[in-house]
Enzyme design. Structure first.
Site, PDB file in Angstrom:
ATOM      1  N   VAL A 123       0.841  -1.200   0.000  1.00 40.76           N
ATOM      2  CA  VAL A 123       0.000   0.000   0.000  1.00 40.76           C
ATOM      3  C   VAL A 123       0.875   1.249   0.000  1.00 40.76           C
ATOM      4  CG1 VAL A 123      -1.805   1.268   1.212  1.00 40.76           C
ATOM      5  CG2 VAL A 123      -1.861  -1.225   1.164  1.00 40.76           C
ATOM      6  N   ASP A 124       1.921   1.254   0.814  1.00 38.38           N
ATOM      7  CA  ASP A 124       2.857   2.383   0.823  1.00 38.38           C
ATOM      8  C   ASP A 124       3.484   2.568  -0.555  1.00 38.38           C
ATOM      9  OD1 ASP A 124       2.414   2.859   3.496  1.00 38.38           O
ATOM     10  OD2 ASP A 124       4.213   1.820   4.181  1.00 38.38           O
TER      11      ASP A 124
END
Length: 350
Positions: A123-124
């Site tokens: 996600v990052d």
């Protein structure tokens, strides 16, 4: 130019991986003198990126509404966990928690096990990639409007976007996608298979590929076998198909099968060492060694961009904290040596 406002960073492998080529300025902008430095830098900046919790920068006059009045062409990108507004905007955000809340974990893992997180901070990483696209879109829009704008990019939104076809499967069909481990709940043979010295992965997603796979494994009769002649039948008889395929695959190594099946979507499952020692990685120039100012030589994975006219310069190492403070303040902000020394004395910069 890009002005990146953020808190102190260490020099872990995580920091090294994602900060290659950047310049580091150590600046205390909670004090008026530090805010003055930020404004000097903003005079020449096209983009500001920040990832504080919503509302934090407003205390220092560095929020978008405050800066837009003085720098109307500035692109201001805010990255947060749940967005700049709404009841969740004050929450912190960590990658595995976002994987859990977005439904991503629910589709990852063994069929009879619990949902699992992705080992990579997916996600990052995806949010960072989307931030580059968003910034470039805003810069392009500025060529028409002459104005900058605020971009609100949330980890939560990125996690939802990353659901891709799995999210669409639920929205359109109303059913939760089933976990299938390394396999696929609606396709076969699409999984990992044992060889004589480890596993390979095969993604045989359609009828033509299945026919070619059967021929490559020396069993063309599987093509018309009523247990395997359609995708639905192959899914229904997956254990038997896997057993038959592995009887053949176990007669040779994963490396040799990779060569025999090179015309098909199949490849060896490698360890990190095996993957990064692969000759093709070196041929593509994907491994770099950087001379870090504090810790010496650091091996890292290089850029995957290949431009025909403007090659990427990925030769600059990740910085030490504050390594470029003097260079940036003198070169971009126009501070003299005495002024920088005075800022150091006041502990505004380091």
């Amino acid at each position: 130019s890009d002005l990146r406002v953020g808190g102190p960073q260490g020099e872990s492998h995580f920091f090294m991986a994602f900060n290659r080529g950047k310049k580091s300025v150590a600046l205390d902008f909670t004090k008026p003198d530090g805010q003055a430095v930020v404004h000097k830098l903003l005079e020449k900046a096209d983009v500001l990126v920040e990832n504080f919790r919503p509302g934090v920068l407003k205390k220092y006059g560095l929020d978008y509404p405050s800066l837009a009045k003085k720098y109307p062409k500035l692109i201001y990108l805010s990255i947060s966990a749940y967005g700049q507004t709404g009841p969740l905007s004050d929450r912190p955000g960590y990658d595995p928690v976002l994987q859990a809340e977005s439904g991503m974990m629910s589709v990852n893992g063994e069929a009879n096990g619990e949902g699992l997180r992705h080992a990579i901070a997916i996600v990052d990483t995806m949010t960072a990639i989307h931030s580059v696209a968003a910034i470039n879109a805003a810069l392009f829009a500025r060529t028409s409007t002459g104005k900058g704008q605020h971009v609100d990019l949330a980890l939560y939104d990125t996690a939802l976007v990353s659901l891709g076809n799995m999210g669409a499967y639920y929205l359109i069909g109303g059913e939760q996608p089933r976990r299938a481990g390394n396999g696929h709940f609606a396709s076969a043979p699409n999984s990992s298979f044992e060889t004589s010295n480890g596993k390979i992965y095969m993604a045989v997603a359609n009828q033509k590929l299945f026919g070619d796979t059967c021929k490559a494994l020396g069993h063309p009769e599987w093509i018309t076998d009523p247990r395997f002649d359609t995708v639905a039948n192959r899914v229904a008889n997956k254990p038997e198909l896997t057993r038959l395929m592995e009887e053949v695959l176990k007669t040779d190594t994963k490396e040799n099968w990779a060569q025999k099946l090179r015309h098909l979507p199949a490849g060896p499952i490698r360890t990190m060492k095996e993957a990064l020692d692969e000759p093709e990685v070196k041929r593509r120039g994907m491994l770099k060694t950087y001379k870090h100012a504090r810790v010496g030589e650091v091996p890292l994975i290089g850029s995957n961009y290949r431009f025909s006219d403007t090659p990427v310069d990925d030769s600059r190492p990740p910085p030490s904290l504050g390594e470029h403070t003097e260079q940036v303040l003198s070169g971009l902000a126009g501070y003299g040596a005495a002024e920088i020394a005075a800022l150091r004395e006041k502990k505004i910069v380091s």
